[in-house]
Motif scaffolding. Sequence first.
Motif, PDB file in Angstrom:
ATOM      1  N   MET A 200       0.657  -1.211  -0.098  1.00 20.96           N
ATOM      2  CA  MET A 200      -0.053   0.017   0.005  1.00 20.96           C
ATOM      3  C   MET A 200       0.983   1.135   0.102  1.00 20.96           C
ATOM      4  O   MET A 200       1.590   1.622   0.608  1.00 20.96           O
ATOM      5  CB  MET A 200      -0.823  -0.005   1.262  1.00 20.96           C
ATOM      6  CG  MET A 200      -1.903   1.027   1.168  1.00 20.96           C
ATOM      7  SD  MET A 200      -2.838   1.262   2.766  1.00 20.96           S
ATOM      8  CE  MET A 200      -3.554  -0.469   2.766  1.00 20.96           C
ATOM      9  N   GLY A 201       0.773   2.228  -0.930  1.00 23.18           N
ATOM     10  CA  GLY A 201       1.427   3.294  -1.035  1.00 23.18           C
ATOM     11  C   GLY A 201       0.956   4.396  -0.185  1.00 23.18           C
ATOM     12  O   GLY A 201      -0.151   4.213   0.369  1.00 23.18           O
ATOM     13  N   PRO A 202       1.722   5.344  -0.083  1.00 23.53           N
ATOM     14  CA  PRO A 202       1.371   6.526   0.847  1.00 23.53           C
ATOM     15  C   PRO A 202       0.084   7.283   0.634  1.00 23.53           C
ATOM     16  O   PRO A 202      -0.943   7.659   1.356  1.00 23.53           O
ATOM     17  CB  PRO A 202       2.528   7.540   0.566  1.00 23.53           C
ATOM     18  CG  PRO A 202       3.346   7.374  -0.565  1.00 23.53           C
ATOM     19  CD  PRO A 202       3.055   5.696  -0.866  1.00 23.53           C
ATOM     20  N   TRP A 203      -0.394   7.398  -0.980  1.00 25.15           N
ATOM     21  CA  TRP A 203      -1.683   7.960  -1.221  1.00 25.15           C
ATOM     22  C   TRP A 203      -2.550   6.982  -0.966  1.00 25.15           C
ATOM     23  O   TRP A 203      -4.059   7.363  -0.534  1.00 25.15           O
ATOM     24  CB  TRP A 203      -1.680   8.439  -2.647  1.00 25.15           C
ATOM     25  CG  TRP A 203      -0.839   9.528  -2.931  1.00 25.15           C
ATOM     26  CD1 TRP A 203       0.239   9.853  -3.622  1.00 25.15           C
ATOM     27  CD2 TRP A 203      -1.035  10.951  -2.322  1.00 25.15           C
ATOM     28  NE1 TRP A 203       0.906  10.747  -3.635  1.00 25.15           N
ATOM     29  CE2 TRP A 203      -0.113  11.674  -2.850  1.00 25.15           C
ATOM     30  CE3 TRP A 203      -2.001  11.559  -1.774  1.00 25.15           C
ATOM     31  CZ2 TRP A 203       0.124  13.122  -2.552  1.00 25.15           C
ATOM     32  CZ3 TRP A 203      -2.001  13.027  -1.447  1.00 25.15           C
ATOM     33  CH2 TRP A 203      -0.900  13.628  -1.970  1.00 25.15           C
TER      34      TRP A 203
ATOM     35  N   ALA B 240      -3.082  -2.148   6.126  1.00 25.52           N
ATOM     36  CA  ALA B 240      -4.585  -1.685   6.141  1.00 25.52           C
ATOM     37  C   ALA B 240      -5.374  -1.521   7.536  1.00 25.52           C
ATOM     38  O   ALA B 240      -6.124  -0.718   7.672  1.00 25.52           O
ATOM     39  CB  ALA B 240      -5.339  -2.809   5.212  1.00 25.52           C
ATOM     40  N   VAL B 241      -4.919  -2.703   8.224  1.00 24.04           N
ATOM     41  CA  VAL B 241      -5.419  -2.561   9.741  1.00 24.04           C
ATOM     42  C   VAL B 241      -5.027  -1.207  10.518  1.00 24.04           C
ATOM     43  O   VAL B 241      -5.858  -0.441  10.999  1.00 24.04           O
ATOM     44  CB  VAL B 241      -5.112  -3.842  10.741  1.00 24.04           C
ATOM     45  CG1 VAL B 241      -5.550  -3.470  12.122  1.00 24.04           C
ATOM     46  CG2 VAL B 241      -5.676  -4.947  10.086  1.00 24.04           C
ATOM     47  N   LEU B 242      -3.798  -0.817  10.364  1.00 24.32           N
ATOM     48  CA  LEU B 242      -3.316   0.459  10.922  1.00 24.32           C
ATOM     49  C   LEU B 242      -4.098   1.694  10.539  1.00 24.32           C
ATOM     50  O   LEU B 242      -4.299   2.599  11.286  1.00 24.32           O
ATOM     51  CB  LEU B 242      -1.836   0.507  10.768  1.00 24.32           C
ATOM     52  CG  LEU B 242      -1.246   1.878  11.570  1.00 24.32           C
ATOM     53  CD1 LEU B 242      -1.440   1.807  12.993  1.00 24.32           C
ATOM     54  CD2 LEU B 242       0.406   1.712  11.145  1.00 24.32           C
ATOM     55  N   ALA B 243      -4.101   1.634   9.119  1.00 24.58           N
ATOM     56  CA  ALA B 243      -4.408   2.663   8.312  1.00 24.58           C
ATOM     57  C   ALA B 243      -5.932   3.040   8.998  1.00 24.58           C
ATOM     58  O   ALA B 243      -6.626   4.225   9.325  1.00 24.58           O
ATOM     59  CB  ALA B 243      -4.510   2.862   6.974  1.00 24.58           C
ATOM     60  N   VAL B 244      -6.936   1.986   8.766  1.00 24.42           N
ATOM     61  CA  VAL B 244      -8.229   1.922   9.262  1.00 24.42           C
ATOM     62  C   VAL B 244      -8.645   2.406  10.842  1.00 24.42           C
ATOM     63  O   VAL B 244      -9.054   3.038  11.090  1.00 24.42           O
ATOM     64  CB  VAL B 244      -9.036   0.794   8.932  1.00 24.42           C
ATOM     65  CG1 VAL B 244     -10.332   0.587   9.539  1.00 24.42           C
ATOM     66  CG2 VAL B 244      -9.088   0.405   7.466  1.00 24.42           C
ATOM     67  N   ALA B 245      -7.380   1.715  11.595  1.00 23.88           N
ATOM     68  CA  ALA B 245      -7.725   1.996  13.231  1.00 23.88           C
ATOM     69  C   ALA B 245      -7.440   3.279  13.492  1.00 23.88           C
ATOM     70  O   ALA B 245      -8.004   3.852  14.179  1.00 23.88           O
ATOM     71  CB  ALA B 245      -6.790   1.024  13.637  1.00 23.88           C
TER      72      ALA B 245
ATOM     73  N   ALA C 176      -2.716   4.884   1.531  1.00 22.95           N
ATOM     74  CA  ALA C 176      -2.843   4.856   2.936  1.00 22.95           C
ATOM     75  C   ALA C 176      -3.519   5.942   3.319  1.00 22.95           C
ATOM     76  O   ALA C 176      -4.530   6.054   4.436  1.00 22.95           O
ATOM     77  CB  ALA C 176      -1.635   4.816   3.650  1.00 22.95           C
ATOM     78  N   VAL C 177      -3.326   7.331   2.831  1.00 25.42           N
ATOM     79  CA  VAL C 177      -4.160   8.279   3.329  1.00 25.42           C
ATOM     80  C   VAL C 177      -5.461   8.072   2.790  1.00 25.42           C
ATOM     81  O   VAL C 177      -6.541   8.821   3.831  1.00 25.42           O
ATOM     82  CB  VAL C 177      -3.573   9.627   2.319  1.00 25.42           C
ATOM     83  CG1 VAL C 177      -4.391  10.933   2.636  1.00 25.42           C
ATOM     84  CG2 VAL C 177      -2.074   9.993   2.875  1.00 25.42           C
ATOM     85  N   ALA C 178      -5.897   7.502   1.646  1.00 31.34           N
ATOM     86  CA  ALA C 178      -7.414   7.448   1.392  1.00 31.34           C
ATOM     87  C   ALA C 178      -8.142   6.564   2.460  1.00 31.34           C
ATOM     88  O   ALA C 178      -9.116   6.713   2.778  1.00 31.34           O
ATOM     89  CB  ALA C 178      -7.423   6.661   0.115  1.00 31.34           C
ATOM     90  N   VAL C 179      -7.365   5.550   2.831  1.00 30.73           N
ATOM     91  CA  VAL C 179      -7.803   4.396   3.660  1.00 30.73           C
ATOM     92  C   VAL C 179      -8.087   5.068   5.273  1.00 30.73           C
ATOM     93  O   VAL C 179      -8.949   4.726   5.837  1.00 30.73           O
ATOM     94  CB  VAL C 179      -6.759   3.138   3.876  1.00 30.73           C
ATOM     95  CG1 VAL C 179      -7.322   2.214   4.942  1.00 30.73           C
ATOM     96  CG2 VAL C 179      -6.998   2.397   2.425  1.00 30.73           C
ATOM     97  N   VAL C 180      -7.095   5.874   5.601  1.00 28.46           N
ATOM     98  CA  VAL C 180      -7.284   6.768   6.867  1.00 28.46           C
ATOM     99  C   VAL C 180      -8.459   7.488   6.809  1.00 28.46           C
ATOM    100  O   VAL C 180      -9.291   7.542   7.654  1.00 28.46           O
ATOM    101  CB  VAL C 180      -5.940   7.527   7.244  1.00 28.46           C
ATOM    102  CG1 VAL C 180      -6.390   8.583   8.474  1.00 28.46           C
ATOM    103  CG2 VAL C 180      -4.841   6.602   7.541  1.00 28.46           C
TER     104      VAL C 180
END
Length: 248
Positions: free
Chosen positions: A1-4, A203-208, A6-10
Motif C-alpha cells: 500500500m503506497g502513501p496515497w 490496512a488495519v493500522l490505517a483504518v484503525a 494509505a491516506v485514502a484508507v485513513v
Amino acid sequence: MGPWEAVAVVAAGVLAGGINAVVGSGSLITFPTLVAVGLDPISANVSNNIGLVPGSFTGAYGYRAELEGQRERLLRLGAASALGSLIGGVLLLFLDPKVFHYVVPVLIGISCVLVLVQPKLNGWLRSPHKTHGGVGLWLGVLGAGIYGGYFGAAQGVLLIGLLGSFLDEPLQRVNGAKNVLALVVNGVAAVLFILIAPVNWWAVLAVAVGAAVGGVLGARIGRRIPAPLLRGVIVAVGVVAIIKLVYG
C-alpha cells in the motif's frame, strides 16, 4: 500500500468511525476503499473488521452517558453478540471464497435498503416491550452478530432496528447500546481473525487510526448531520461497492 492509498484508507476510516458512532454502516466506506487499493475481498473484510475496533470503542465511550442503567441488559445481549460474531467469523473463514464473492454484493444491497427504510421500519415495529426485550430480541441480536462477524456493513442499522423495536427507550440510549454491541461483535471477530485469518496489518493500522478519530468526532457532532444526507452518502458508496465487486 503506497502513501496515497494509505491516506485514502485513513480518510475512509475517519468517515466510517464517525458514521458507525451515529448510525452504523461505516464498513460500506472502508471495505470498498480497501478493495479499491488492491486488497482481495476476504483480506479486506478481515483487515477492515480489526481496524474498526478502536473506532467502535471510542464511539461507545462517547455515548457513556446514554449507557447508564443498561449494564444488565448489555451483558445479556452482549453474550448473543459474541456468540453470533464467532459463528459469522467461522463462516467467513471456512466457506468457499466464491460464496463470499457472490453473497457480499447481496448483503451490501440489503444493507442499503435497510439504511433507507430504517425510520419507517422502527415506526412500523415499535411497541412496548420488556426491559431486556425477551427471547425475540436476544435471538435477533444473535442473528445480527452472525451477520456482523461474516461481513458487518450496516450491522449498526440492524441493531438499531432491533433495539428500537423491542425496547421502549429513547433513540439516543438505543444508539449507545448499539455501539457497545457492535464493539463486542467487532472485538470477538477481530480476535478470531488475528489468530487464523489473512490480515494486512498496514490496512488495519490505517483504518484503525482513522476510525478512532472518527469515533470521537461522530459521538460529539454526528447527531447534527442531516439524516437524509447521511443515508444518501452510505447508499451511494454501497452502490459503488456492488458495482466494483460484480464488475471489477
